[in-house]
Structures are given as structure tokens and as C-alpha cells.
Design an enzyme around this catalytic site. Structure first.
Site, PDB file in Angstrom:
ATOM      1  N   ASP A 118      33.281 -47.438  49.093  1.00 43.45           N
ATOM      2  CA  ASP A 118      32.189 -47.345  48.121  1.00 43.45           C
ATOM      3  C   ASP A 118      32.388 -48.401  47.023  1.00 43.45           C
ATOM      4  OD1 ASP A 118      30.020 -46.470  46.728  1.00 43.45           O
ATOM      5  OD2 ASP A 118      30.826 -44.506  46.212  1.00 43.45           O
ATOM      6  N   LYS A 155      45.852 -47.456  50.216  1.00 38.03           N
ATOM      7  CA  LYS A 155      46.827 -47.358  49.126  1.00 38.03           C
ATOM      8  C   LYS A 155      47.997 -46.517  49.651  1.00 38.03           C
ATOM      9  CE  LYS A 155      47.802 -47.993  44.682  1.00 38.03           C
ATOM     10  NZ  LYS A 155      47.916 -49.290  43.998  1.00 38.03           N
ATOM     11  N   TYR A 205      35.258 -37.615  49.230  1.00 39.01           N
ATOM     12  CA  TYR A 205      33.843 -37.238  49.308  1.00 39.01           C
ATOM     13  C   TYR A 205      33.635 -35.983  50.156  1.00 39.01           C
ATOM     14  CZ  TYR A 205      32.653 -41.698  47.201  1.00 39.01           C
ATOM     15  OH  TYR A 205      32.547 -42.760  46.342  1.00 39.01           O
ATOM     16  N   ASP A 257      44.063 -52.472  45.587  1.00 45.97           N
ATOM     17  CA  ASP A 257      43.970 -53.190  44.305  1.00 45.97           C
ATOM     18  C   ASP A 257      44.154 -54.693  44.531  1.00 45.97           C
ATOM     19  OD1 ASP A 257      46.431 -52.224  45.092  1.00 45.97           O
ATOM     20  OD2 ASP A 257      47.202 -51.861  43.083  1.00 45.97           O
TER      21      ASP A 257
END
Ligand code: NAD
Length: 341
Positions: free
Chosen positions: A229, A171, A124, A205
């Protein structure tokens, strides 16, 4: 003394939700001096920007704002007002609690999760460009300073609110440098809270799957901007949807309270949208202002009205409009004030 607060009604369903929320907060007995400031699509023609400087000045001056959603056109057009606001004012922590509400039909009855989302960097940061005509590149920025700052916010929140555990979500198995730095920063901060607050980490995930299957295993989660988000919408879904998911953007110099949801343009002006998320954002604001008692009374009145089920909006299975829902909460607040006196 009245709390002077910048009120940004926003686009789409924002103005009707802001009106409902303002009436409910005024009925809490806390004195507010609302400074209404328009931002978003409606002011583009007049100021050439959706976020005029005087709106930012108002927030800097008052240090607290309550904000409705603002439309961001996909693709070309202006940059997200929400992202710009967070970056310009240094609103580094996005706090999004997701707690079950009695009376709402959801998969689980007892979800109680808190998302702490880093709010200023990651993908972002807005650094993207075309690489020739057929490829585009977006740059993911992760810094040690911002990662340690958000991790510390999550741990301090856990301590202050009697929570037991912080889970860092990342991640780092794939993005070894950027997410690796985020995870390393969380581990560094976690060491300061050893013995007081439990710490663990999860790959994003796997985290999504676990939240859907076993949300009771989790407590406070700290995430970089993009995962925060996405995972906060997932958590909103666990407790009844976007209509009931509040949020707070906390900075050092100012804080802006706003729902997780967007401007839902198709419902604009129809007196249909659910004001719960903005009212609960107002509850977070009351707590931030030190008005604990009013925060509890507003939240209890809201929860009671939803549990009764006679005056709720379409998304909660009812047929009452935005304004009528707010009226029911105000009536309930009056009753509880009467009972207490
Ligand atoms: P959205 O949240 O506006 O709407 C998604 C769906 O959720 C709606 O169709 C509606 O069914 C439901 N919904 C959302 N809020 C609701 C409410 N209060 N009551 C009842 N139902 C509700 O998401 P979107 O359609 O992806 O985005 C619309 C616009 O909002 C876009 O321009 C987007 O950029 C913007 N947006 C702004 C913010 C913000 O201001 N913080 C956040 C998200 C999206």
C-alpha cells in the site's frame, strides 16, 4: 458479444471519473454492457451497509468490475469497503504498474515498475482490539499459502510480460516470524523460476530510499499488504502522482479494476479530478478481457493527449476539466481509428 462489466462509480470524485472512463472505453470500439452498481457512503442510509450484497453478487456474476474510489472514514464508522471487497471476493493480487508518462514533469523520465501487493491478509486482516482503555493491538497475519500464492503471481506476471527480475520486499530483520515467512515463501517460489527470472530481496525502508534514488534498478516487486500500500503510493509519486496510478485486484473468481487514489472529497463534483488513473485501470481491464488491441489504442491516445499538454487536468499542470480531458482522448481515439482504416 458485449463484455458485461459491473461499474461501481463510488464516492467523491468517483462518479465523474467513472463517467469519463466509461465514455473513453465505449469509444475504443469494444462493446460493453455496463451494470452500474452503487456502493459507498451514498447507499448507507438505504441498505445499512456501504457494500450491499447485491453489489457483491453483481461482481460474482459478471466476474469483472471497474470501480471508482470509496470513502472510508478514519477511526470509527464502517469498515473499508475496499478491504472488505478484496477479502470477500478473494481478490488476492493487487497489481499496480507505475510507468513514466511523457510530458509529465517528474524527477525521472523512464520509470517502469510493477507493484504486486498481497491483498488479503497482513495488518489489513482487520483483527484489532483494545487491551484495556489505553492500549490497542492490531494483529498481523501472514500465511505460507497466501505468501506463496502472491509470489507465484509476481513470477508468472514477470514471465508473461517479459520482465527480468522480481524483488521481495519485507522487514524480516525485525518481524522474523511473519515477514520471515513471507520471505521464505518468496524464496521457495523463486527456485521454480531460477535461470528465467532473477530474484532478490530488500528490506522495506531501504527499498523506499533506493526507489527514490535509483528506480531504474527495480522491475517487479512483491510485497505484503501494508508495505505494498505504502510503496505503491511512493511509486505513483515517481511517475506523476495519484491521478495517474492505476490498479487491478485479481482473484480466481473475479477481478476488480480501480485506481490507487481515494475519493478526494474536496474535488467532488467540481469537474477537476484527473481520470487518468481510472482510465488506465480500464486499460488493465481491457487486457484482462483479451482486448489487447483496444488496450494499446486507449493507452496511446491517453499518453498522446498528456504529451501534447493542451487538454490536461490541474494536477498535470493543465486547466481542462475531467470531462474535457476525456473528450480529448475520445477525439484522439477517433483520429487513430480513422488513420488505421
Ligand atoms: P485521496 O487519494 O482521495 O486524495 C489525496 C490527494 O490526492 C487529493 O487531495 C488530491 O490532491 C490528489 N488526488 C487523488 N486523486 C486524484 C485525481 N484523480 N485527480 C487529481 N488529484 C487527485 O486520498 P485521501 O484523501 O487519503 O483519502 C480520501 C478518501 O478516499 C478516504 O476516505 C480514503 O479511505 C479513501 N480511499 C479509497 C481508496 C479506494 O477506494 N480504493 C483508496 C485510497 C483512499
Amino acid at each position: 458479444m458485449a463484455h458485461r462489466v459491473t461499474l461501481i462509480p463510488g464516492d467523491g470524485i468517483g462518479p465523474e471519473l467513472a463517467d469519463a472512463t466509461r465514455r473513453v472505453l465505449d469509444a475504443s470500439g469494444v462493446a460493453f454492457d455496463w451494470e452500474v452498481q452503487d456502493a459507498g457512503e451514498g447507499v448507507m442510509a438505504q441498505y445499512g451497509t456501504p457494500l450491499p450484497e447485491h453489489v457483491l453478487e453483481s461482481i460474482r456474476r459478471n466476474k469483472v468490475a471497474l470501480k471508482g474510489p470509496i470513502t472510508t472514514p478514519v477511526g470509527s464508522g464502517f469498515r473499508s469497503v475496499n478491504v472488505t471487497l478484496r477479502q470477500t471476493l478473494g481478490l488476492y493480487a493487487n497489481l499496480r504498474p507505475a510507468r513514466s508518462i511523457k510530458g509529465l514533469e517528474t524527477r525521472y523520465d523512464d520509470v517502469d515498475l510493477v507493484i504486486v501487493r498481497e491483498n488479503t491478509e497482513d495488518l489489513y486482516a482487520g483483527i484489532e482490539h483494545m487491551v484495556g482503555p489505553d492500549a490497542a493491538e492490531s494483529i498481523k497475519i501472514i500465511t505460507r499459502a497466501a505468501s506463496e500464492r502472491i509470489a507465484r503471481f509476481a513470477f508468472e506476471y514477470a514471465v508473461a510480460n517479459g520482465r527480468r527480475k522480481v524483488t521481495a520486499v519485507h522487514k524480516a530483520n525485525i518481524m522474523k516470524l511473519s515477514d520471515g515467512l513471507f520471505l521464505e515463501s518468496c524464496r521457495t517460489v523463486a527456485a521454480d523460476y531460477e535461470g528465467r527470472i532473477e530474484f532478490e530481496d530488500r528490506i522495506v525502508d531501504n527499498m523506499c530510499m533506493q526507489l527514490v534514488q535509483k528506480p531504474e534498478l527495480y522491475d517487479v516487486m512483491v510485497l505484503p499488504n501494508l508495505y505494498g500500500d505504502i510503496v505503491s503510493d511512493l511509486c505513483a509519486g515517481l511517475v506523476g502522482g495519484l491521478g495517474v496510478a492505476p490498479g487491478a485486484n485479481i482473484g480466481i473468481e473475479a477481478s476488480v479494476f480501480e485506481p490507487v487514489h481515494g475519493s478526494a472529497p474536496k474535488y467532488a463534483g467540481l469537474d477537476k479530478a484527473n481520470p487518468t488513473a481510472l482510465i488506465l485501470s480500464g486499460v488493465l481491464m481491457l487486457r484482462h478481457l483479451g482486448e489487447q488491441d483496444a488496450a494499446v489504442r486507449v493507452e496511446t491516445a491517453l499518453r498522446d493527449v498528456i504529451a501534447e499538454g493542451a487538454h490536461t487536468t490541474y494536477d498535470l499542470g493543465g486547466s481542462t476539466g475531467t470531462a474535457g480531458f476525456a473528450d480529448a482522448i475520445i477525439e484522439r481515439l477517433g483520429t487513430s481509428a480513422g488513420a488505421a482504416s
